[in-house]
Enzyme design. Structure first.
Site, PDB file in Angstrom:
ATOM      1  N   ASP A  18       4.249   1.151  -6.194  1.00 33.12           N
ATOM      2  CA  ASP A  18       4.954   1.019  -7.488  1.00 33.12           C
ATOM      3  C   ASP A  18       5.902  -0.179  -7.477  1.00 33.12           C
ATOM      4  O   ASP A  18       6.459  -0.529  -6.437  1.00 33.12           O
ATOM      5  CB  ASP A  18       5.723   2.320  -7.765  1.00 33.12           C
ATOM      6  CG  ASP A  18       6.200   2.385  -9.211  1.00 33.12           C
ATOM      7  OD1 ASP A  18       5.552   1.771 -10.089  1.00 33.12           O
ATOM      8  OD2 ASP A  18       7.230   3.047  -9.454  1.00 33.12           O
ATOM      9  N   HIS A  35       0.665  -7.194 -10.510  1.00 32.06           N
ATOM     10  CA  HIS A  35      -0.458  -6.415  -9.955  1.00 32.06           C
ATOM     11  C   HIS A  35      -1.257  -7.296  -8.981  1.00 32.06           C
ATOM     12  O   HIS A  35      -1.660  -6.852  -7.916  1.00 32.06           O
ATOM     13  CB  HIS A  35      -1.368  -5.909 -11.073  1.00 32.06           C
ATOM     14  CG  HIS A  35      -0.685  -4.961 -12.023  1.00 32.06           C
ATOM     15  ND1 HIS A  35       0.092  -3.914 -11.602  1.00 32.06           N
ATOM     16  CD2 HIS A  35      -0.655  -4.905 -13.392  1.00 32.06           C
ATOM     17  CE1 HIS A  35       0.566  -3.256 -12.656  1.00 32.06           C
ATOM     18  NE2 HIS A  35       0.124  -3.843 -13.757  1.00 32.06           N
ATOM     19  N   LEU A 129     -11.258   2.973   9.847  1.00 31.63           N
ATOM     20  CA  LEU A 129     -10.284   3.538   8.900  1.00 31.63           C
ATOM     21  C   LEU A 129     -10.973   4.120   7.660  1.00 31.63           C
ATOM     22  O   LEU A 129     -11.842   3.492   7.062  1.00 31.63           O
ATOM     23  CB  LEU A 129      -9.323   2.404   8.467  1.00 31.63           C
ATOM     24  CG  LEU A 129      -8.284   2.770   7.413  1.00 31.63           C
ATOM     25  CD1 LEU A 129      -7.221   3.703   7.984  1.00 31.63           C
ATOM     26  CD2 LEU A 129      -7.614   1.501   6.853  1.00 31.63           C
TER      27      LEU A 129
HETATM   28  C1  IPE Z   1       2.596   5.800 -10.226  1.00 37.89           C
HETATM   29  O1  IPE Z   1       3.378   4.790 -10.754  1.00 37.89           O
HETATM   30  C2  IPE Z   1       1.152   5.425 -10.265  1.00 37.89           C
HETATM   31  C3  IPE Z   1       0.778   4.329  -9.404  1.00 37.89           C
HETATM   32  C4  IPE Z   1       1.546   3.622  -8.619  1.00 37.89           C
HETATM   33  C5  IPE Z   1      -0.624   3.999  -9.434  1.00 37.89           C
HETATM   34  P1  IPE Z   1       3.861   4.802 -12.285  1.00 37.89           P
HETATM   35  O2  IPE Z   1       4.710   3.593 -12.472  1.00 37.89           O
HETATM   36  O3  IPE Z   1       2.705   4.944 -13.183  1.00 37.89           O
HETATM   37  O4  IPE Z   1       4.717   6.140 -12.360  1.00 37.89           O
HETATM   38  P2  IPE Z   1       5.991   6.510 -13.232  1.00 37.89           P
HETATM   39  O5  IPE Z   1       5.679   6.115 -14.653  1.00 37.89           O
HETATM   40  O6  IPE Z   1       7.136   5.718 -12.675  1.00 37.89           O
HETATM   41  O7  IPE Z   1       6.183   7.969 -13.012  1.00 37.89           O
HETATM   42  C1  IPE Z   2       2.425   0.138 -10.108  1.00 40.07           C
HETATM   43  O1  IPE Z   2       3.309  -0.777 -10.645  1.00 40.07           O
HETATM   44  C2  IPE Z   2       0.985  -0.187 -10.436  1.00 40.07           C
HETATM   45  C3  IPE Z   2       0.369   0.724 -11.403  1.00 40.07           C
HETATM   46  C4  IPE Z   2       0.919   1.797 -11.870  1.00 40.07           C
HETATM   47  C5  IPE Z   2      -0.958   0.397 -11.884  1.00 40.07           C
HETATM   48  P1  IPE Z   2       3.870  -0.620 -12.115  1.00 40.07           P
HETATM   49  O2  IPE Z   2       2.948  -1.313 -13.060  1.00 40.07           O
HETATM   50  O3  IPE Z   2       4.145   0.798 -12.435  1.00 40.07           O
HETATM   51  O4  IPE Z   2       5.229  -1.436 -11.991  1.00 40.07           O
HETATM   52  P2  IPE Z   2       6.648  -1.026 -12.593  1.00 40.07           P
HETATM   53  O5  IPE Z   2       6.961   0.362 -12.119  1.00 40.07           O
HETATM   54  O6  IPE Z   2       6.518  -1.124 -14.085  1.00 40.07           O
HETATM   55  O7  IPE Z   2       7.584  -2.043 -12.023  1.00 40.07           O
HETATM   56 MG    MG Z   3       5.752   1.988 -12.115  1.00 38.47          MG
END
Ligand code: IPE
Ligand code: IPE
Ligand code: MG
Length: 244
Positions: A18, A35, A129
Site C-alpha cells: 500500500d 503503481h 518459491l
Molecule cells: C489494500 O489497499 C489493497 C491492496 C494493497 C491491493 P487499499 O489502499 O485498497 O486499502 P484501504 O482503502 O486503505 O483500506
Molecule cells: C496500493 O496503493 C495499490 C493498490 C491498491 C492497487 P494505493 O493505490 O492504495 O496507494 P494509496 O494508499 O492511495 O497511497
Molecule cells: Mg491504499
C-alpha cells in the site's frame, strides 16, 4: 562460545503493498506512476524470499474493493499487470518460482486472464518459491467461495455436513496447500486488514510500516524479518508450554 542460533524465518510472508498513490502524489505524478514504481520492491521481495528459501510469498496486488476505483485507474492497473507479467515471467520461471493468482478471476478481462493461466501452467511444475498474486481478491470472497464449494459437495452427496471442519474448510480456500502466512507486512502506514486473508491470517504476526510501497527496500524487508524473529508465538498457550 557456541554459535548463535540462526534467526527464525517465516515459512510464508504475505504483503499488503500500500501507498503507491501517495508516493506518486508526493512527486506530483499520476497515481499509475506510483503503481509502476511498485514493481521494483516486488522484484526485491521475490529475490529476498528465494535467497532465504522462504517457501511462500503472497502479494496483495488488487482487492475486491479496488474494482470500485475510477475506471481509468483500474484500466491502467490492469494494463500494468499484463505488461509486467509479460516482462517478468521468463525470469520467474528461470528462478524456479511457481506463480499462482488468487482471487475472483472471472472479473478479470479475458486477455489478462489468459496470460495469467498461461503463466500458472508454465510455472506449475516449479519447485522454488510459491508466489501468490492476490488479484481481484478479498478475504470475504475467499470464505464465500469455499462455503459454496463445500455446500455443493454436500448437495451432491460427496460430503456430509459433519465433515466440514477447520481443516476441510481451509482446503477449500484459495491458499490451500500452503502453510498459513506467519508474517503479514503492510506498508503505507495504515494498520488494517482491508479484507486480505481473513481466515489465513488468524495467527499471523503483523508488521506495519509507514514506508510507502515504492520505497520499500531490502533494509525494510530485513526489519520485518527481524521483527518476526523476535516474536514469541504462543498460539494461545502459555509461555512455559511453548518452552517445553
Ligand atoms: C489494500 O489497499 C489493497 C491492496 C494493497 C491491493 P487499499 O489502499 O485498497 O486499502 P484501504 O482503502 O486503505 O483500506
Ligand atoms: C496500493 O496503493 C495499490 C493498490 C491498491 C492497487 P494505493 O493505490 O492504495 O496507494 P494509496 O494508499 O492511495 O497511497
Ligand atoms: Mg491504499
Amino acid at each position: 562460545m557456541p554459535a548463535a542460533a540462526p534467526p527464525v524465518l517465516p515459512r510464508h510472508v504475505a504483503i499488503t503493498m500500500d501507498g503507491n498513490g501517495r508516493w506518486a502524489a508526493a512527486r506530483a505524478l499520476p497515481r499509475i506512476a506510483g503503481h509502476r514504481a511498485g514493481l521494483k520492491p516486488v522484484r526485491m521481495c521475490i529475490e529476498a524470499c528465494a535467497a532465504r528459501a522462504i517457501e511462500a510469498l503472497t502479494l496483495f496486488a488488487f482487492s475486491s474493493e479496488n474494482w470500485g476505483r475510477p475506471a481509468a485507474e483500474v484500466g491502467k492497473l490492469m494494463g500494468l499487470f499484463l505488461e509486467s507479467l509479460e516482462k517478468e515471467i521468463d525470469e520467474l520461471h528461470a528462478k524456479d518460482v511457481r506463480v499462482r493468482f488468487v482471487g475472483a478471476r472471472e472479473r478479470i478481462g479475458a486477455g489478462l486472464r489468459q496470460r495469467i493461466e498461461a503463466a500458472e501452467q508454465r510455472t506449475g511444475g516449479n519447485s522454488g518459491l510459491c508466489l501468490q498474486i492476490a488479484m481481484s481478491y478479498g478475504g470475504r470472497w475467499d470464505i464465500v467461495q469455499a462455503a459454496r464449494r463445500l455446500a455443493a459437495a454436500c448437495v451432491n452427496g460427496r460430503l456430509r455436513a459433519e465433515e466440514i471442519t477447520e481443516t476441510s474448510f481451509g482446503e477449500a480456500l484459495a491458499l490451500a496447500g500452503l502453510p498459513p502466512p506467519d508474517l503479514l507486512i503492510r506498508t503505507g502506514g495504515e494498520q488494517r486488514l482491508s479484507n486480505f486473508l481473513l481466515w489465513d491470517a488468524a495467527y499471523s504476526e503483523l508488521f506495519f510500516t509507514p514506508t510507502l510501497w515504492p520505497d520499500f527496500a531490502l533494509s525494510d524487508f530485513r526489519a520485518a524479518l527481524d521483527f518476526f524473529a523476535a516474536r514469541e508465538r504462543r498460539f494461545g498457550k502459555t509461555k512455559s508450554q511453548r518452552a517445553s
